[in-house]
Motif scaffolding. Structure first.
Motif, mmCIF file in Angstrom:
data_model
loop_
_atom_site.group_PDB
_atom_site.id
_atom_site.type_symbol
_atom_site.label_atom_id
_atom_site.label_comp_id
_atom_site.label_asym_id
_atom_site.label_seq_id
_atom_site.Cartn_x
_atom_site.Cartn_y
_atom_site.Cartn_z
ATOM 1 N N PRO A 41 18.556 1.951 3.914
ATOM 2 C CA PRO A 41 19.168 0.732 4.464
ATOM 3 C C PRO A 41 20.430 0.366 3.681
ATOM 4 C CG PRO A 41 16.801 0.430 4.111
ATOM 5 C CD PRO A 41 17.175 1.722 3.434
ATOM 6 N N LEU A 42 21.315 -0.338 4.344
ATOM 7 C CA LEU A 42 22.578 -0.734 3.721
ATOM 8 C C LEU A 42 22.344 -1.531 2.444
ATOM 9 C CD1 LEU A 42 25.653 -0.920 3.744
ATOM 10 C CD2 LEU A 42 25.441 -2.925 5.246
ATOM 11 N N SER A 43 21.352 -2.417 2.466
ATOM 12 C CA SER A 43 21.079 -3.243 1.288
ATOM 13 C C SER A 43 20.683 -2.393 0.090
ATOM 14 C CB SER A 43 19.971 -4.253 1.591
ATOM 15 O OG SER A 43 18.775 -3.581 2.001
ATOM 16 N N VAL A 44 19.935 -1.319 0.342
ATOM 17 C CA VAL A 44 19.524 -0.413 -0.732
ATOM 18 C C VAL A 44 20.736 0.345 -1.272
ATOM 19 C CG1 VAL A 44 18.170 1.650 -1.276
ATOM 20 C CG2 VAL A 44 17.171 -0.168 0.119
ATOM 21 N N LEU A 45 21.583 0.799 -0.383
ATOM 22 C CA LEU A 45 22.783 1.520 -0.810
ATOM 23 C C LEU A 45 23.698 0.622 -1.636
ATOM 24 C CD1 LEU A 45 23.611 3.537 2.438
ATOM 25 C CD2 LEU A 45 22.578 4.398 0.331
ATOM 26 N N LEU A 46 23.854 -0.614 -1.206
ATOM 27 C CA LEU A 46 24.692 -1.556 -1.950
ATOM 28 C C LEU A 46 24.112 -1.824 -3.337
ATOM 29 C CD1 LEU A 46 25.646 -4.140 0.829
ATOM 30 C CD2 LEU A 46 27.142 -2.464 -0.275
ATOM 31 N N LEU A 47 22.789 -1.935 -3.416
ATOM 32 C CA LEU A 47 22.141 -2.153 -4.708
ATOM 33 C C LEU A 47 22.432 -1.014 -5.662
ATOM 34 C CD1 LEU A 47 20.151 -3.577 -6.617
ATOM 35 C CD2 LEU A 47 18.312 -2.325 -5.473
ATOM 36 N N TRP A 48 22.307 0.229 -5.185
ATOM 37 C CA TRP A 48 22.541 1.369 -6.065
ATOM 38 C C TRP A 48 24.018 1.562 -6.381
ATOM 39 C CZ3 TRP A 48 19.082 2.947 -9.134
ATOM 40 C CH2 TRP A 48 17.735 2.783 -8.804
ATOM 41 N N ALA A 49 24.870 1.118 -5.483
ATOM 42 C CA ALA A 49 26.302 1.149 -5.781
ATOM 43 C C ALA A 49 26.625 0.214 -6.937
ATOM 44 C CB ALA A 49 27.110 0.778 -4.542
ATOM 45 N N VAL A 50 26.044 -0.985 -6.897
ATOM 46 C CA VAL A 50 26.278 -1.964 -7.964
ATOM 47 C C VAL A 50 25.690 -1.469 -9.282
ATOM 48 C CG1 VAL A 50 25.728 -4.284 -8.780
ATOM 49 C CG2 VAL A 50 26.429 -3.935 -6.405
ATOM 50 N N LEU A 51 24.457 -0.971 -9.246
ATOM 51 C CA LEU A 51 23.829 -0.480 -10.464
ATOM 52 C C LEU A 51 24.578 0.725 -11.031
ATOM 53 C CD1 LEU A 51 20.052 -0.791 -9.500
ATOM 54 C CD2 LEU A 51 21.381 -2.281 -11.006
ATOM 55 N N GLY A 52 25.018 1.619 -10.150
ATOM 56 C CA GLY A 52 25.797 2.764 -10.603
ATOM 57 C C GLY A 52 27.097 2.343 -11.256
ATOM 58 N N ASP A 82 21.183 10.100 -0.405
ATOM 59 C CA ASP A 82 22.343 9.297 -0.002
ATOM 60 C C ASP A 82 22.681 8.266 -1.076
ATOM 61 O OD1 ASP A 82 20.012 7.873 0.444
ATOM 62 O OD2 ASP A 82 20.565 7.169 2.443
ATOM 63 N N ALA A 83 21.668 7.615 -1.626
ATOM 64 C CA ALA A 83 21.892 6.645 -2.699
ATOM 65 C C ALA A 83 22.373 7.325 -3.969
ATOM 66 C CB ALA A 83 20.600 5.871 -2.970
ATOM 67 N N ALA A 84 21.893 8.544 -4.210
ATOM 68 C CA ALA A 84 22.297 9.278 -5.411
ATOM 69 C C ALA A 84 23.791 9.566 -5.404
ATOM 70 C CB ALA A 84 21.503 10.581 -5.523
ATOM 71 N N GLN A 85 24.308 10.018 -4.267
ATOM 72 C CA GLN A 85 25.740 10.301 -4.186
ATOM 73 C C GLN A 85 26.563 9.028 -4.331
ATOM 74 O OE1 GLN A 85 27.580 12.961 -1.547
ATOM 75 N NE2 GLN A 85 25.851 14.370 -1.377
ATOM 76 N N LEU A 86 26.109 7.961 -3.705
ATOM 77 C CA LEU A 86 26.843 6.698 -3.798
ATOM 78 C C LEU A 86 26.812 6.158 -5.220
ATOM 79 C CD1 LEU A 86 28.420 4.506 -2.376
ATOM 80 C CD2 LEU A 86 26.258 3.412 -1.774
ATOM 81 N N ALA A 87 25.657 6.266 -5.878
ATOM 82 C CA ALA A 87 25.550 5.791 -7.258
ATOM 83 C C ALA A 87 26.453 6.595 -8.177
ATOM 84 C CB ALA A 87 24.104 5.872 -7.730
ATOM 85 N N GLY A 88 26.544 7.912 -7.944
ATOM 86 C CA GLY A 88 27.436 8.750 -8.743
ATOM 87 C C GLY A 88 28.891 8.353 -8.566
ATOM 88 N N LEU A 89 29.299 8.136 -7.323
ATOM 89 C CA LEU A 89 30.665 7.687 -7.043
ATOM 90 C C LEU A 89 30.936 6.342 -7.704
ATOM 91 C CD1 LEU A 89 33.377 7.858 -5.541
ATOM 92 C CD2 LEU A 89 32.221 6.883 -3.533
ATOM 93 N N ALA A 90 29.959 5.442 -7.623
ATOM 94 C CA ALA A 90 30.126 4.114 -8.215
ATOM 95 C C ALA A 90 30.206 4.186 -9.735
ATOM 96 C CB ALA A 90 28.973 3.209 -7.791
ATOM 97 N N ALA A 91 29.421 5.094 -10.354
ATOM 98 C CA ALA A 91 29.482 5.268 -11.803
ATOM 99 C C ALA A 91 30.857 5.770 -12.223
ATOM 100 C CB ALA A 91 28.395 6.235 -12.264
#
Length: 208
Positions: free
Chosen positions: A7-18, A86-95
């Motif tokens: 879900p979008l909310s989960v992706l946004l959470l991992w983006a912020v944490l990353g 999907d969250a892993a890639q987004l978190a990596g980009l955000a990091a």
């Protein structure tokens, strides 16, 4: 890119944490803890391992390299474990973005090469390994760190495709664009023939 399942909310959470994980300025922290002064007032003012090395402390530079790479790897691994690819890639980009634009330092961070390599090594290890080898080969050939970074990032989408990790190719391409943009001053010096070599004292130069 991988299929978007979270879900979008989960992706946004991992983006912020990353981002928050990536924004930890390990170079600045290590330099202060080891009594090396404010890294932002040394050499290029960059917060990465290359600039830490300009203090003359190889242990501090190595620690910065490992931790900067580690935070990219950690962001990917944690997001993958709790959410998915999907969250892993987004978190990596955000990091990566966090390292380059850390909120704690007024969004003035590093160039992201160690974080880039670290996240690729755990996201798709064949791609990460080939990127590391590309960096090493380029630096061994021309003795210029920025050339290694530019070559490794530029070839990473190709390595993703030829190793069967095509779902990471788009992320690799995006990271490559960002790395080249962060190295725009290095590219200008390369064109002018004034970029510093590895091992050369360049405290007064704006090298990587």
């Amino acid at each position: 890119m991988p299929e978007i399942l979270s879900p979008l909310s989960v992706l946004l959470l991992w983006a912020v944490l990353g981002y928050l994980l990536g924004s930890i300025p390990f170079g600045v922290v290590i330099s202060k803890l080891m009594g090396l002064g404010d890294l932002r007032a040394i050499g290029s003012g960059n917060i990465g391992a290359t600039n830490v090395l300009r203090t003359g402390n190889k242990a501090a530079a190595f620690g910065t390299l490992v931790l900067d790479g580690g935070k990219g790897a950690a962001a990917v691994l944690i997001a993958r474990a709790f959410a998915g690819e999907d969250a892993a890639q987004l978190a990596g980009l955000a990091a990566f973005a966090g390292h380059c634009f850390p909120v704690w330092l007024g969004f003035r961070g590093g160039k992201g090469v160690a974080t880039f390599l670290g996240l690729l090594l755990v996201l798709a290890w064949p791609v990460g390994l080939l990127a590391c080898l590309t960096w090493l080969a380029a630096v061994a050939l021309v003795r210029i760190s920025s050339v290694g970074a530019l070559a490794a990032s530029a070839l990473s989408p190709l390595w993703a495709l030829v190793t069967g990790n095509g779902d990471t190719a788009l992320l690799c391409a995006l990271l490559a664009v960002l790395i080249w943009w962060r190295h725009k001053e290095n590219i200008a010096r390369l064109r002018a023939g004034t970029e510093a070599n590895v091992g050369r004292d360049s405290r007064d130069k704006k090298a990587e």
